[in-house]
Scaffold this motif. Structure first.
Motif, PDB file in Angstrom:
ATOM      1  N   GLY A  53       0.799  -1.218   0.000  1.00  0.00           N
ATOM      2  CA  GLY A  53       0.000   0.000   0.000  1.00  0.00           C
ATOM      3  C   GLY A  53       0.831   1.268   0.000  1.00  0.00           C
ATOM      4  O   GLY A  53       0.326   2.344  -0.332  1.00  0.00           O
ATOM      5  N   GLN A  54       2.092   1.161   0.337  1.00  0.00           N
ATOM      6  CA  GLN A  54       2.938   2.357   0.328  1.00  0.00           C
ATOM      7  C   GLN A  54       3.128   2.887  -1.094  1.00  0.00           C
ATOM      8  O   GLN A  54       3.393   4.069  -1.279  1.00  0.00           O
ATOM      9  N   PHE A  55       2.948   2.035  -2.069  1.00  0.00           N
ATOM     10  CA  PHE A  55       3.074   2.478  -3.454  1.00  0.00           C
ATOM     11  C   PHE A  55       1.818   3.201  -3.935  1.00  0.00           C
ATOM     12  O   PHE A  55       1.871   4.005  -4.849  1.00  0.00           O
ATOM     13  N   THR A  56       0.671   2.896  -3.317  1.00  0.00           N
ATOM     14  CA  THR A  56      -0.585   3.536  -3.706  1.00  0.00           C
ATOM     15  C   THR A  56      -1.022   4.612  -2.729  1.00  0.00           C
ATOM     16  O   THR A  56      -1.956   5.345  -3.007  1.00  0.00           O
ATOM     17  N   GLY A  57      -0.399   4.684  -1.577  1.00  0.00           N
ATOM     18  CA  GLY A  57      -0.760   5.691  -0.580  1.00  0.00           C
ATOM     19  C   GLY A  57      -1.889   5.257   0.337  1.00  0.00           C
ATOM     20  O   GLY A  57      -2.394   6.053   1.112  1.00  0.00           O
ATOM     21  N   VAL A  58      -2.302   4.011   0.252  1.00  0.00           N
ATOM     22  CA  VAL A  58      -3.371   3.501   1.119  1.00  0.00           C
ATOM     23  C   VAL A  58      -2.719   2.771   2.287  1.00  0.00           C
ATOM     24  O   VAL A  58      -1.877   1.900   2.095  1.00  0.00           O
ATOM     25  N   TYR A  59      -3.114   3.142   3.504  1.00  0.00           N
ATOM     26  CA  TYR A  59      -2.510   2.574   4.696  1.00  0.00           C
ATOM     27  C   TYR A  59      -3.611   2.290   5.716  1.00  0.00           C
ATOM     28  O   TYR A  59      -4.475   3.125   5.943  1.00  0.00           O
ATOM     29  N   ILE A  60      -3.579   1.114   6.310  1.00  0.00           N
ATOM     30  CA  ILE A  60      -4.488   0.750   7.393  1.00  0.00           C
ATOM     31  C   ILE A  60      -3.634   0.418   8.606  1.00  0.00           C
ATOM     32  O   ILE A  60      -2.715  -0.400   8.517  1.00  0.00           O
ATOM     33  N   GLY A  61      -3.931   1.047   9.721  1.00  0.00           N
ATOM     34  CA  GLY A  61      -3.153   0.820  10.932  1.00  0.00           C
ATOM     35  C   GLY A  61      -3.274  -0.607  11.426  1.00  0.00           C
ATOM     36  O   GLY A  61      -4.352  -1.193  11.411  1.00  0.00           O
ATOM     37  N   VAL A  62      -2.158  -1.162  11.866  1.00  0.00           N
ATOM     38  CA  VAL A  62      -2.155  -2.518  12.417  1.00  0.00           C
ATOM     39  C   VAL A  62      -2.234  -2.384  13.932  1.00  0.00           C
ATOM     40  O   VAL A  62      -1.280  -1.948  14.578  1.00  0.00           O
ATOM     41  N   ASN A  63      -3.394  -2.711  14.490  1.00  0.00           N
ATOM     42  CA  ASN A  63      -3.566  -2.709  15.936  1.00  0.00           C
ATOM     43  C   ASN A  63      -4.499  -3.850  16.326  1.00  0.00           C
ATOM     44  O   ASN A  63      -4.929  -4.619  15.479  1.00  0.00           O
ATOM     45  N   GLU A  64      -4.810  -3.933  17.597  1.00  0.00           N
ATOM     46  CA  GLU A  64      -5.625  -5.046  18.076  1.00  0.00           C
ATOM     47  C   GLU A  64      -7.021  -5.024  17.468  1.00  0.00           C
ATOM     48  O   GLU A  64      -7.569  -6.064  17.110  1.00  0.00           O
ATOM     49  N   LEU A  65      -7.610  -3.839  17.336  1.00  0.00           N
ATOM     50  CA  LEU A  65      -8.983  -3.744  16.842  1.00  0.00           C
ATOM     51  C   LEU A  65      -9.091  -4.154  15.375  1.00  0.00           C
ATOM     52  O   LEU A  65      -9.963  -4.956  15.012  1.00  0.00           O
ATOM     53  N   THR A  66      -8.210  -3.623  14.537  1.00  0.00           N
ATOM     54  CA  THR A  66      -8.290  -3.978  13.120  1.00  0.00           C
ATOM     55  C   THR A  66      -7.970  -5.461  12.904  1.00  0.00           C
ATOM     56  O   THR A  66      -8.605  -6.120  12.087  1.00  0.00           O
ATOM     57  N   SER A  67      -7.009  -5.986  13.657  1.00  0.00           N
ATOM     58  CA  SER A  67      -6.682  -7.409  13.532  1.00  0.00           C
ATOM     59  C   SER A  67      -7.849  -8.276  13.990  1.00  0.00           C
ATOM     60  O   SER A  67      -8.153  -9.293  13.378  1.00  0.00           O
ATOM     61  N   LEU A  68      -8.517  -7.862  15.063  1.00  0.00           N
ATOM     62  CA  LEU A  68      -9.649  -8.624  15.568  1.00  0.00           C
ATOM     63  C   LEU A  68     -10.821  -8.574  14.594  1.00  0.00           C
ATOM     64  O   LEU A  68     -11.480  -9.593  14.352  1.00  0.00           O
ATOM     65  N   ILE A  69     -11.080  -7.408  14.011  1.00  0.00           N
ATOM     66  CA  ILE A  69     -12.177  -7.296  13.043  1.00  0.00           C
ATOM     67  C   ILE A  69     -11.903  -8.185  11.831  1.00  0.00           C
ATOM     68  O   ILE A  69     -12.776  -8.911  11.370  1.00  0.00           O
ATOM     69  N   ILE A  70     -10.692  -8.134  11.316  1.00  0.00           N
ATOM     70  CA  ILE A  70     -10.360  -8.982  10.169  1.00  0.00           C
ATOM     71  C   ILE A  70     -10.349 -10.453  10.583  1.00  0.00           C
ATOM     72  O   ILE A  70     -10.764 -11.319   9.814  1.00  0.00           O
ATOM     73  N   GLY A  71      -9.922 -10.750  11.808  1.00  0.00           N
ATOM     74  CA  GLY A  71      -9.940 -12.127  12.290  1.00  0.00           C
ATOM     75  C   GLY A  71     -11.344 -12.672  12.429  1.00  0.00           C
ATOM     76  O   GLY A  71     -11.604 -13.835  12.141  1.00  0.00           O
ATOM     77  N   LEU A  72     -12.272 -11.840  12.869  1.00  0.00           N
ATOM     78  CA  LEU A  72     -13.655 -12.291  13.034  1.00  0.00           C
ATOM     79  C   LEU A  72     -14.412 -12.336  11.720  1.00  0.00           C
ATOM     80  O   LEU A  72     -15.132 -13.289  11.431  1.00  0.00           O
TER      81      LEU A  72
END
Length: 88
Positions: A53-72
């Motif tokens: 995403g650094q090449f396109t400028g799109v970035y999503i923070g890696v934290n407990e909440l985002t990991s949990l949402i994607i995990g669920l």
């Protein structure tokens, strides 16, 4: 002579009770293990996505909440976080 039917029934009931109690404890642990594994895989996916995403400028923070949402939620959770990130 033979074993008393009461003793055999008591042992059988005790063995069934042990199996039922162990099933009650193992079932939630399997769910928790699967949730942790999926959350770790979600975090890994976010790290890989952010690397490209650094090449396109799109970035999503890696934290407990985002990991949990994607995990669920899996892929729909990732798309939801991506849409929210792009709208904000």
């Amino acid at each position: 002579m033979g074993a008393d039917i009461g003793i055999v029934m008591a042992y059988s009931a005790g063995i069934m009770l042990i199996f039922m109690i162990s099933w009650l404890f193992v079932k939630p642990l399997k769910f928790l293990g699967k949730l942790i594994l999926n959350s770790l895989l979600g975090a890994l996916f976010l790290i890989v996505f952010n690397y490209f995403g650094q090449f396109t400028g799109v970035y999503i923070g890696v934290n407990e909440l985002t990991s949990l949402i994607i995990g669920l939620l899996g892929v729909p959770g990732f798309v939801a976080i991506l849409v929210v990130n792009l709208l904000v």
